[in-house]
Scaffold this motif. Structure first.
Motif, PDB file in Angstrom:
ATOM      1  N   ALA B   8       0.839  -1.276   0.086  1.00 20.13           N
ATOM      2  CA  ALA B   8      -0.066  -0.080   0.121  1.00 20.13           C
ATOM      3  C   ALA B   8       0.773   1.099  -0.005  1.00 20.13           C
ATOM      4  CB  ALA B   8      -0.650   0.033   1.210  1.00 20.13           C
ATOM      5  N   ASP B  11       3.146   2.942  -3.311  1.00 16.89           N
ATOM      6  CA  ASP B  11       2.404   3.985  -4.573  1.00 16.89           C
ATOM      7  C   ASP B  11       2.468   5.211  -3.936  1.00 16.89           C
ATOM      8  OD1 ASP B  11       0.943   4.118  -7.421  1.00 16.89           O
ATOM      9  OD2 ASP B  11      -0.012   5.414  -5.977  1.00 16.89           O
ATOM     10  N   THR B  13       0.858   8.031  -4.954  1.00 16.74           N
ATOM     11  CA  THR B  13      -0.639   8.490  -4.904  1.00 16.74           C
ATOM     12  C   THR B  13      -1.273   8.257  -3.557  1.00 16.74           C
ATOM     13  OG1 THR B  13      -1.013   8.410  -7.106  1.00 16.74           O
ATOM     14  CG2 THR B  13      -2.790   8.687  -6.033  1.00 16.74           C
ATOM     15  N   ARG B  14      -1.069   6.805  -3.202  1.00 14.93           N
ATOM     16  CA  ARG B  14      -1.706   6.455  -1.919  1.00 14.93           C
ATOM     17  C   ARG B  14      -0.881   7.129  -0.616  1.00 14.93           C
ATOM     18  NH1 ARG B  14      -2.270   1.338  -4.592  1.00 14.93           N
ATOM     19  NH2 ARG B  14      -0.182   0.512  -4.147  1.00 14.93           N
ATOM     20  N   ARG B  15       0.516   7.457  -0.730  1.00 16.66           N
ATOM     21  CA  ARG B  15       1.085   8.327   0.177  1.00 16.66           C
ATOM     22  C   ARG B  15       0.544   9.706   0.226  1.00 16.66           C
ATOM     23  NH1 ARG B  15       5.768   5.315  -2.103  1.00 16.66           N
ATOM     24  NH2 ARG B  15       6.507   7.464  -3.022  1.00 16.66           N
ATOM     25  N   ILE B  17      -2.361  10.578  -0.354  1.00 18.77           N
ATOM     26  CA  ILE B  17      -3.755  10.174   0.490  1.00 18.77           C
ATOM     27  C   ILE B  17      -3.535  10.244   1.773  1.00 18.77           C
ATOM     28  CG2 ILE B  17      -5.575   8.791   0.651  1.00 18.77           C
ATOM     29  CD1 ILE B  17      -5.584   8.241  -2.308  1.00 18.77           C
ATOM     30  N   ILE B  49      -8.651   6.968  -7.681  1.00 21.55           N
ATOM     31  CA  ILE B  49      -8.337   7.198  -6.124  1.00 21.55           C
ATOM     32  C   ILE B  49      -9.391   6.497  -5.253  1.00 21.55           C
ATOM     33  CG2 ILE B  49      -8.905   9.270  -4.550  1.00 21.55           C
ATOM     34  CD1 ILE B  49      -6.890   9.767  -6.434  1.00 21.55           C
ATOM     35  N   HIS B  52      -7.336   3.163  -4.925  1.00 25.48           N
ATOM     36  CA  HIS B  52      -6.248   3.372  -4.027  1.00 25.48           C
ATOM     37  C   HIS B  52      -6.893   3.409  -2.710  1.00 25.48           C
ATOM     38  CE1 HIS B  52      -3.198   4.121  -6.543  1.00 25.48           C
ATOM     39  NE2 HIS B  52      -3.653   5.129  -7.319  1.00 25.48           N
ATOM     40  N   LEU B  53      -8.094   4.153  -2.476  1.00 24.68           N
ATOM     41  CA  LEU B  53      -8.630   4.045  -1.104  1.00 24.68           C
ATOM     42  C   LEU B  53      -8.990   2.536  -0.721  1.00 24.68           C
ATOM     43  CD1 LEU B  53     -10.783   7.173  -0.640  1.00 24.68           C
ATOM     44  CD2 LEU B  53      -9.017   6.538   0.466  1.00 24.68           C
ATOM     45  N   VAL B  55      -7.290  -0.168  -1.474  1.00 24.28           N
ATOM     46  CA  VAL B  55      -5.826  -0.868  -1.060  1.00 24.28           C
ATOM     47  C   VAL B  55      -5.557  -0.151   0.329  1.00 24.28           C
ATOM     48  CG1 VAL B  55      -3.449  -0.808  -1.787  1.00 24.28           C
ATOM     49  CG2 VAL B  55      -5.269  -0.973  -3.510  1.00 24.28           C
ATOM     50  N   LEU B  56      -5.685   1.094   0.488  1.00 25.94           N
ATOM     51  CA  LEU B  56      -5.167   1.504   1.826  1.00 25.94           C
ATOM     52  C   LEU B  56      -6.314   0.826   2.899  1.00 25.94           C
ATOM     53  CD1 LEU B  56      -4.604   5.252   1.024  1.00 25.94           C
ATOM     54  CD2 LEU B  56      -3.056   3.496   1.644  1.00 25.94           C
ATOM     55  N   GLU B  57      -7.367   0.858   2.506  1.00 21.54           N
ATOM     56  CA  GLU B  57      -8.333   0.140   3.539  1.00 21.54           C
ATOM     57  C   GLU B  57      -7.998  -1.456   3.894  1.00 21.54           C
ATOM     58  OE1 GLU B  57     -12.513   1.052   3.017  1.00 21.54           O
ATOM     59  OE2 GLU B  57     -12.966   0.794   4.592  1.00 21.54           O
TER      60      GLU B  57
END
Lengths: 97, 97
Positions: B8, B11, B13-15, B17, B49, B52-53, B55-57
DNA sequence: TTGATAGGCAAGTCATCACTTGCCTATGGT
DNA sequence: ACCATAGGCAAGTGATGACTTGCCTATCAA
């Protein structure tokens, strides 16, 4: 770059290599191959490990010193300390001496 | 899994976020899109996005709560604290209250 | 109830990455 | 000088991942 550090940490084999180096610093490529195979069951080619080491080195997580025909690899945790403070705050990377 | 956390974080973009959520917790998908675009020049689609969210979740770094037609996203730093201790030792993730 | 807002699902594309294979260089022992 | 050891370079392959597009569902306001 922080970018390279995160990408370097994204691969499980590379994290295993860091585990190996944290346990015993200054190993050669062949030593790392052998121990990954023996202790973690990692059955990759020598080149695969070599490429992983290159990624870790260009991320600053591993420093290498050449000596004769051997190349010893040492762990460098400085980049790790820097990236964590990003979301955890400055206290998150202090080591108690 | 620690595996998911590292992936996670791999990436950029995820960072970003995570940066956004550390600055202001409980944002919706559309808010995050807007702020990423405005402040960081990230010109990605809403779906990008959203993925990505997700994945983060599933890595546990973001927790979401649904309320009516809105879905609010909150940061969770617990997984971050755990992964760092792997190479930095147990002192590395303590936060001073 | 109609329309606008907030979000989700699924297939498809394109690039990046991990890994292999084959060959080449350099150092050290005998 | 010879051969084994330690490592490097480069092209090729297969899989994973990021992102888009198009359509669908659900909630709220008028």
């Amino acid at each position: 770059m922080a970018e390279d550090v995160f990408k370097a940490l994204a691969d499980p084999t590379r994290r295993r290599i860091l585990d190996e180096l944290v346990e015993r610093d200054g190993q050669t490529l062949f030593e790392i191959c052998g121990r990954l195979m023996a202790k973690h069951g990692v059955g990759l080619s020598r080149q695969a490990i070599s490429q992983h080491l290159a990624v870790l080195e260009s991320a600053g997580l591993v420093v290498s010193r050449r000596q004769g025909r051997y190349k010893y690899h040492d762990l460098n945790t400085e980049p790790l300390k820097r990236i964590v403070t990003r979301w955890l705050g400055p206290d998150a990377s202090e080591s108690t001496p």
